[in-house]
Design an enzyme around this catalytic site. Structure first.
Site, PDB file in Angstrom:
ATOM      1  N   GLU A 264       1.036  -1.149   0.208  1.00 55.08           N
ATOM      2  CA  GLU A 264      -0.200   0.413   0.114  1.00 55.08           C
ATOM      3  C   GLU A 264       0.987   1.417  -0.043  1.00 55.08           C
ATOM      4  O   GLU A 264       0.479   1.914  -0.847  1.00 55.08           O
ATOM      5  CB  GLU A 264      -1.175   0.303   1.633  1.00 55.08           C
ATOM      6  CG  GLU A 264      -1.977  -1.238   1.062  1.00 55.08           C
ATOM      7  CD  GLU A 264      -2.949  -1.308   0.160  1.00 55.08           C
ATOM      8  OE1 GLU A 264      -3.076  -0.311  -0.819  1.00 55.08           O
ATOM      9  OE2 GLU A 264      -3.349  -2.433  -0.095  1.00 55.08           O
ATOM     10  N   TRP A 267       1.824   1.490  -3.334  1.00 52.12           N
ATOM     11  CA  TRP A 267       1.041   2.219  -4.283  1.00 52.12           C
ATOM     12  C   TRP A 267       0.615   3.309  -4.472  1.00 52.12           C
ATOM     13  O   TRP A 267       0.606   4.432  -5.601  1.00 52.12           O
ATOM     14  CB  TRP A 267      -0.740   1.617  -3.742  1.00 52.12           C
ATOM     15  CG  TRP A 267      -1.518   2.384  -4.582  1.00 52.12           C
ATOM     16  CD1 TRP A 267      -2.317   3.931  -4.304  1.00 52.12           C
ATOM     17  CD2 TRP A 267      -2.695   2.090  -5.911  1.00 52.12           C
ATOM     18  NE1 TRP A 267      -3.141   3.580  -4.931  1.00 52.12           N
ATOM     19  CE2 TRP A 267      -3.463   2.644  -5.790  1.00 52.12           C
ATOM     20  CE3 TRP A 267      -1.955   0.648  -6.212  1.00 52.12           C
ATOM     21  CZ2 TRP A 267      -4.108   2.930  -7.269  1.00 52.12           C
ATOM     22  CZ3 TRP A 267      -2.629   0.574  -7.326  1.00 52.12           C
ATOM     23  CH2 TRP A 267      -3.332   0.878  -8.281  1.00 52.12           C
ATOM     24  N   TRP A 295     -23.638   9.747 -18.277  1.00 46.34           N
ATOM     25  CA  TRP A 295     -23.747  10.120 -16.598  1.00 46.34           C
ATOM     26  C   TRP A 295     -25.238  10.407 -16.428  1.00 46.34           C
ATOM     27  O   TRP A 295     -25.942  11.338 -16.896  1.00 46.34           O
ATOM     28  CB  TRP A 295     -22.892  10.909 -15.916  1.00 46.34           C
ATOM     29  CG  TRP A 295     -20.943  10.446 -16.543  1.00 46.34           C
ATOM     30  CD1 TRP A 295     -19.842  10.933 -17.374  1.00 46.34           C
ATOM     31  CD2 TRP A 295     -20.577   8.844 -15.372  1.00 46.34           C
ATOM     32  NE1 TRP A 295     -19.147   9.656 -17.175  1.00 46.34           N
ATOM     33  CE2 TRP A 295     -19.097   9.145 -16.155  1.00 46.34           C
ATOM     34  CE3 TRP A 295     -20.791   7.823 -14.419  1.00 46.34           C
ATOM     35  CZ2 TRP A 295     -18.030   7.787 -15.560  1.00 46.34           C
ATOM     36  CZ3 TRP A 295     -20.529   6.898 -14.524  1.00 46.34           C
ATOM     37  CH2 TRP A 295     -18.855   6.645 -14.819  1.00 46.34           C
ATOM     38  N   ASN A 333     -10.484   2.491   3.700  1.00 45.50           N
ATOM     39  CA  ASN A 333     -10.364   2.413   3.183  1.00 45.50           C
ATOM     40  C   ASN A 333     -11.407   1.075   2.357  1.00 45.50           C
ATOM     41  O   ASN A 333     -11.768   1.416   0.729  1.00 45.50           O
ATOM     42  CB  ASN A 333      -9.095   1.648   2.914  1.00 45.50           C
ATOM     43  CG  ASN A 333      -8.643   1.674   1.695  1.00 45.50           C
ATOM     44  OD1 ASN A 333      -8.542   2.629   0.734  1.00 45.50           O
ATOM     45  ND2 ASN A 333      -8.378   0.059   1.137  1.00 45.50           N
ATOM     46  N   TRP A 351     -17.347   9.809 -11.448  1.00 47.48           N
ATOM     47  CA  TRP A 351     -16.877  10.254 -10.763  1.00 47.48           C
ATOM     48  C   TRP A 351     -16.028  11.702 -10.317  1.00 47.48           C
ATOM     49  O   TRP A 351     -15.980  11.814  -9.295  1.00 47.48           O
ATOM     50  CB  TRP A 351     -15.498   9.250 -11.298  1.00 47.48           C
ATOM     51  CG  TRP A 351     -14.556   9.683 -12.102  1.00 47.48           C
ATOM     52  CD1 TRP A 351     -14.759   9.181 -13.853  1.00 47.48           C
ATOM     53  CD2 TRP A 351     -12.750  10.399 -12.348  1.00 47.48           C
ATOM     54  NE1 TRP A 351     -13.884   9.205 -14.666  1.00 47.48           N
ATOM     55  CE2 TRP A 351     -13.186  10.235 -13.974  1.00 47.48           C
ATOM     56  CE3 TRP A 351     -13.288  10.342 -11.302  1.00 47.48           C
ATOM     57  CZ2 TRP A 351     -11.981  11.069 -14.016  1.00 47.48           C
ATOM     58  CZ3 TRP A 351     -11.785  11.399 -11.327  1.00 47.48           C
ATOM     59  CH2 TRP A 351     -11.178  11.733 -12.861  1.00 47.48           C
ATOM     60  N   TRP A 374      -9.838   6.691  -8.047  1.00 42.82           N
ATOM     61  CA  TRP A 374     -11.348   7.239  -8.113  1.00 42.82           C
ATOM     62  C   TRP A 374     -11.331   6.765  -9.512  1.00 42.82           C
ATOM     63  O   TRP A 374     -11.785   5.687 -10.060  1.00 42.82           O
ATOM     64  CB  TRP A 374     -12.002   8.526  -8.019  1.00 42.82           C
ATOM     65  CG  TRP A 374     -12.746   8.688  -6.480  1.00 42.82           C
ATOM     66  CD1 TRP A 374     -11.602   9.479  -5.622  1.00 42.82           C
ATOM     67  CD2 TRP A 374     -13.982   8.397  -6.388  1.00 42.82           C
ATOM     68  NE1 TRP A 374     -12.742   9.708  -4.824  1.00 42.82           N
ATOM     69  CE2 TRP A 374     -14.148   9.404  -5.525  1.00 42.82           C
ATOM     70  CE3 TRP A 374     -15.076   8.199  -7.066  1.00 42.82           C
ATOM     71  CZ2 TRP A 374     -15.363   9.187  -5.035  1.00 42.82           C
ATOM     72  CZ3 TRP A 374     -16.316   8.157  -6.831  1.00 42.82           C
ATOM     73  CH2 TRP A 374     -16.287   8.771  -5.194  1.00 42.82           C
TER      74      TRP A 374
END
Length: 456
Positions: A264, A267, A295, A333, A351, A374
């Site tokens: 992580e 990341w 959308w 998370n 988003w 996202w």
């Protein structure tokens, strides 16, 4: 007299493992400076929760500098212009800073380098973004091979020690008062629930100390919202109060599933590398096919977006997460993924609406992480979950044992048993003061897949 040098702080609000500070101390008397630049980021000007954190982090940094015989100079305005003016006023010959990769900071660095000797140092990542490449020498776009390649370069270098004393100029420039910046909410004070946080370098160390004993169990506990299984180091990392390599060297030997946690941390490096390739990742889908995505817009969509923001969707796990976010500036998370997926795929809302809301509400709002995450959830990112894989929030809630988490953040459901709290409407025991579902899961899934087919 040796000319002073400027130490430019941004998202690196620490004195330990601070290469720019060490280099500045070798160069001459040091003038530490923080510039609040609200214009450079454009639509990503720091959100309300981040500003709350910044006020306290700068307070802690100022005290730490005073303890070493120095002080923090505060200015507000265009960063490059403010620093150039400060150098002119003080006779400073150079600026030392930690390199940043957000597009607005990259532009500020470019502009500042036109007028001053700008010395940039790496120090906020495990490895400098762009330095980990494929066999063909190209940057990675997919996380898993990136992490595999990065792992071959680990462990990172040892953290550098903080100087025992910081050389000071013969005359200090003027500074603005932190309180005049209005970073803290007052009318109303919506941050009363932020009291569990301790911004600053000392707070980061304490949080790491608490996590070290839990790191070995990270794989088993990180997805359980009702337990404290995550590190909660994310805001400290974002503001640079602690570095990834400090964390690595502290937890790497803990055994168990600690490598999952280190992944992580990796990341974050990956997200910074994506910024180099796609600076507009927070504003534009990296998969162009989603430019055709229909959308939902209009009055009904706006009403649904507001219900999602307020935690009034009728899906308890989603509502618990959104209320935790508003109250504390943070969200677990696993629940972030569930709440984000719900907005995008159940409500079929762009988003970017969610990215902006998180940007304003999160104390750990980080342009790279927030945007890449996202887009991963939306299926629009260069490395992302496929859009047709639609997360089922009700089964996720039960799978990850979120009953106590829901009771904490959705008091209307506090008296419900574990076997019905995840979906009280279906169980026929929805309290009158808890809303009906905005849309059923099956209906939402069919609508979402129909919209997705129009992008192909």
């Amino acid at each position: 007299m040796t000319k002073p040098v400027i130490l430019w702080f941004r998202q690196d609000l620490r004195l330990s493992d601070q290469p720019a500070l060490v280099a500045a101390c070798h160069d001459g008397p040091v003038i530490p400076v923080y510039v609040l630049d609200d214009d450079g980021p454009g639509d990503h000007t720091m959100g309300g929760a981040s500003r709350w954190w910044l006020h306290r982090s700068l307070t802690a940094l100022g005290k730490a500098l005073r303890d070493k015989g120095s002080r923090l100079i505060l200015r507000r305005g265009n960063a490059a212009e403010m620093l150039a003016k400060l150098a002119e006023d003080t006779g400073a010959k150079a600026v030392h800073a930690i390199r940043h990769y957000e597009p607005w900071w990259a532009k500020a660095e470019e502009n500042l380098a036109k007028t001053l000797d700008l010395c940039l140092h790496d120090g906020n990542q495990l490895a400098p973004p762009g330095s980990i490449t494929t066999g063909a020498g190209k940057p990675f776009k997919i996380y898993t091979p990136f992490w595999r390649a990065l792992s071959h370069h680990m462990p990172p270098d040892d953290p550098v020690r903080s100087p025992t004393k910081i050389p000071t100029p013969s005359k200090w420039p003027t500074t603005e008062a932190l309180g005049s910046w209005g970073l803290l909410p007052s009318k109303p004070d919506w941050a009363t629930g932020f009291s569990d946080w301790e911004p600053g370098e000392d707070g980061a160390r304490k949080r790491l100390d608490q996590f070290v004993g839990e790191a070995a169990d990270y794989e088993a506990t990180r997805n359980l919202p009702s337990r404290e299984g995550t590190s909660r180091l994310s805001p400290h990392l974002h503001f640079g109060e602690i570095t990834p390599r400090q964390i690595w060297h502290r937890v790497a030997g803990e055994g168990g599933s600690v490598r999952t946690f280190l992944g992580e941390i990796g990341w974050r490096d990956y997200a910074q590398g994506i910024l180099l390739q796609y600076p507009d990742v927070g504003r534009k889908s990296t998969r162009e096919q989603f430019d055709k995505m229909p959308w939902r817009t209009g009055k009904a969509a706006k009403s649904d977006l507001r219900a999602w923001q307020r935690g009034r969707t009728g899906y308890p796990i989603v509502d618990a997460g959104m209320r935790q976010l508003w109250a504390t500036g943070w969200m677990h998370n696993r629940v972030r993924m569930i709440a984000a997926s719900f907005l995008i795929k159940h409500l079929l809302i762009d988003w970017r609406e969610g990215e902006r809301w998180f940007w304003d509400c999160l104390v750990d709002a980080d342009y790279g992480n927030n945007s890449v995450n996202w887009q991963w959830t939306a299926g629009t990112g260069v490395d992302s979950n496929m859009f047709p894989r639609i997360m089922a929030p009700l089964s996720q809630s039960e799978k990850f044992d979120a009953a106590d988490y829901i009771r904490e953040w959705v008091p209307e459901l506090r008296d419900l048993d574990d076997d019905v709290i995840h979906d009280p409407e279906d169980a026929g025991c929805r309290p009158e003061d808890y809303p009906e579902k905005l849309i059923g899961h099956r209906e939402a899934r069919e609508r979402s897949l129909a919209a997705y087919r129009k992008t192909k």
